[in-house]
Design an enzyme around this catalytic site. Structure first.
Site, mmCIF file in Angstrom:
data_model
loop_
_atom_site.group_PDB
_atom_site.id
_atom_site.type_symbol
_atom_site.label_atom_id
_atom_site.label_comp_id
_atom_site.label_asym_id
_atom_site.label_seq_id
_atom_site.Cartn_x
_atom_site.Cartn_y
_atom_site.Cartn_z
ATOM 1 N N ARG A 20 0.802 -1.222 0.000
ATOM 2 C CA ARG A 20 0.000 0.000 0.000
ATOM 3 C C ARG A 20 0.839 1.279 0.000
ATOM 4 O O ARG A 20 0.546 2.231 -0.739
ATOM 5 C CB ARG A 20 -0.932 0.000 1.226
ATOM 6 C CG ARG A 20 -1.955 1.118 1.211
ATOM 7 C CD ARG A 20 -2.866 1.068 2.437
ATOM 8 N NE ARG A 20 -3.951 2.031 2.336
ATOM 9 C CZ ARG A 20 -5.167 1.763 1.877
ATOM 10 N NH1 ARG A 20 -5.448 0.546 1.465
ATOM 11 N NH2 ARG A 20 -6.103 2.692 1.815
ATOM 12 N N HIS A 158 -1.227 32.384 14.851
ATOM 13 C CA HIS A 158 -2.151 31.818 15.836
ATOM 14 C C HIS A 158 -3.479 31.425 15.180
ATOM 15 O O HIS A 158 -4.528 31.414 15.834
ATOM 16 C CB HIS A 158 -2.408 32.803 16.989
ATOM 17 C CG HIS A 158 -1.170 33.390 17.566
ATOM 18 N ND1 HIS A 158 -0.383 32.733 18.476
ATOM 19 C CD2 HIS A 158 -0.549 34.582 17.318
ATOM 20 C CE1 HIS A 158 0.658 33.494 18.793
ATOM 21 N NE2 HIS A 158 0.587 34.601 18.093
ATOM 22 N N SER A 288 -16.327 10.558 1.195
ATOM 23 C CA SER A 288 -16.954 9.977 2.379
ATOM 24 C C SER A 288 -17.956 8.916 1.956
ATOM 25 O O SER A 288 -18.677 9.093 0.970
ATOM 26 C CB SER A 288 -17.659 11.070 3.193
ATOM 27 O OG SER A 288 -18.496 10.501 4.194
#
Length: 468
Positions: A20, A158, A288
């Site tokens: 893989r 940030h 998905s």
């Protein structure tokens, strides 16, 4: 991705690295076949050098050379079930074929005279593959740097809007990290050495006993020449210094860190709240199993996943070097068989994935412009304060004016209105005492506030262009 079709393979555990992750080239380097062929080559080169010293006869050497490439791995494993020693099993399998010269295989040697030198050759080959892929990735980055050197985007610190930068400058940051990795790779390659032919505790005592001091030294040189001019350490114990594998592991960990940083940023830039980049997504690709609309940054996530593995495996080499007691202990043997190949195979896969991502990266230029327009005006408020104070304004007064304007602009934008920041600045009487509308417009143009980003980015591109 090549999936094995063997029924036997599917019925037993098989490492994902065997099919893989990683390239066929890297799998070949760390294959059992390549390992045993290198062992055979070392044994033949040793016999060839010993033949010059009269220890191996002409017919014996010819017999070993004749069967050098006829390796039966299944037979070696069968013998190892009895011997419980892989090197001895490989010697016996070789001797079964080379019945004339078989009695001279491994004369004066210890296992690590064979294993460590073969491993050094494999590591050298693997470093060459990594180097080629690293340079290729850098050249792909170079194209992006040149294309977007002066394309202004919002900079984030940030994970919050900060000041503008350029997309090319951001790409140059990733490339600079990789250039540092390339420099480290060159250092490791330069210092990579094998054990040589030094016997049980590294003193060459067995070879000296066989042929004397001078000939023992000549023999080692001849063997190394036959192995392509392999360089070796002057001082070893039963193994080559495991310190070199710490350096190799640190290098691979460093490359993993660089790729993880880039991949993690891709994941952020692809997220809905940013939406500025997107990794390539195939026409038939599925994001998905539950949500058909999803376009997940799965390759970037895979890079980050493998990076975690590499950095944790790299600790193994540190432990091996630190715990190699006196002249040698065997507690490094099992983990080296796993850690070294899997670190290289991980990096191999990560470099391939990163190259594909960079090459096919979708840059949503309009989204970048909208994000810049949305956030930059607030960041520019500091410049308004600085320039007004330079012309005599009170810093605290101007700070409060800009705070009130910013809050008003934020309120309007959160109600779905356009950003009124520039109009509010130009119409404010207090600011107008010190800055003219055209001065404010110039300050509000993000292109005027990227500093040396373009030139610095192109400097990195020039360095990459010089790589061969």
């Amino acid at each position: 991705m090549k999936i094995q079709n063997s029924k036997v393979k599917r019925q037993n555990y098989e490492s994902p690295f065997s099919w893989r992750y990683g390239s066929e080239e890297m799998r070949r380097i760390f294959s059992e076949e390549n390992k045993y062929r290198l062992w055979r080559k070392i044994w033949v080169e040793l016999a060839r050098a010993q033949a010059k010293a009269g220890l191996v006869g002409k017919e014996e050497l010819e017999d070993l050379e004749k069967y050098q490439d006829e390796v039966d791995i299944e037979r070696i494993w069968e013998i190892e079930k009895d011997t419980r020693h892989d090197v001895v099993a490989a010697i016996k399998e070789f001797a079964e074929k080379a019945k004339v010269g078989g009695g001279k295989i491994h004369l004066g040697a210890t296992s690590m005279d064979v294993v460590d030198n073969a491993d050094t050759i494999r590591i050298s080959e693997a470093l060459g593959t990594v180097e080629n892929k690293l340079i290729n990735l850098l050249k792909i980055f170079c194209k992006k740097i040149e294309k977007y050197a002066d394309f202004v985007c919002m900079g984030y610190t940030h994970l919050q809007p900060a000041e503008p930068t350029t997309l090319g400058y951001r790409f140059a940051f990733y490339a600079q990290d990789l250039l540092m990795d390339l420099e480290l790779l060159e250092f490791v390659k330069k210092n990579l050495k094998g054990k040589g032919m030094k016997g049980a505790v590294g003193t060459s005592a067995s070879y000296v006993s066989l042929m004397g001091r001078e000939k023992a030294g000549q023999m080692e040189e001849e063997v190394l020449e036959g192995l392509g001019g392999l360089e070796v350490f002057e001082i070893t114990n039963q193994t080559s210094p495991r310190k070199i594998e710490v350096w190799v592991s640190d290098l691979l960990s460093s490359i993993a860190q660089s790729l993880n940083k880039f991949a993690f940023d891709v994941r952020i830039m692809q997220s809905a709240n940013f939406g500025e980049w997107q990794e390539p997504f195939g026409k038939s690709q599925v994001g998905s199993s539950a949500m058909p609309f999803k376009k997940n940054p799965w390759k970037s996530e895979q890079i980050c996943s493998l990076a975690r593995l590499v950095v944790n495996l790299s600790r193994t080499s540190w432990d091996n070097a630190s715990n190699m007691l006196l002249e040698r202990t065997l507690d490094d043997s099992a983990n080296r068989r796993i850690a070294i190949p899997e670190m290289f195979l991980s990096i191999d896969e990560m470099l391939t994935s990163a190259t594909n991502i960079v090459d096919g990266l979708l840059i949503n230029e309009e989204v970048i412009r909208k994000n810049l327009e949305f956030f930059w005006m607030f960041s520019a408020s500091e410049l308004i304060i600085v320039q007004a104070v330079k012309k005599g304004a009170d810093r605290q007064t101007m700070h409060e004016v800009l705070r009130e304007i910013s809050m008003k602009a934020w309120q309007d934008m959160h109600q779905g209105k356009s950003n009124p920041m520039e109009d509010l600045l130009e119409s404010n009487s207090e600011i107008g005492k010190y800055l003219k509308p055209e001065e404010i417009k110039k300050l509000m143009d993000a292109k005027n506030h990227t500093g040396l980003a373009k030139s610095k980015a192109l400097t990195i591109a020039e360095r990459i262009a010089k790589l061969s």
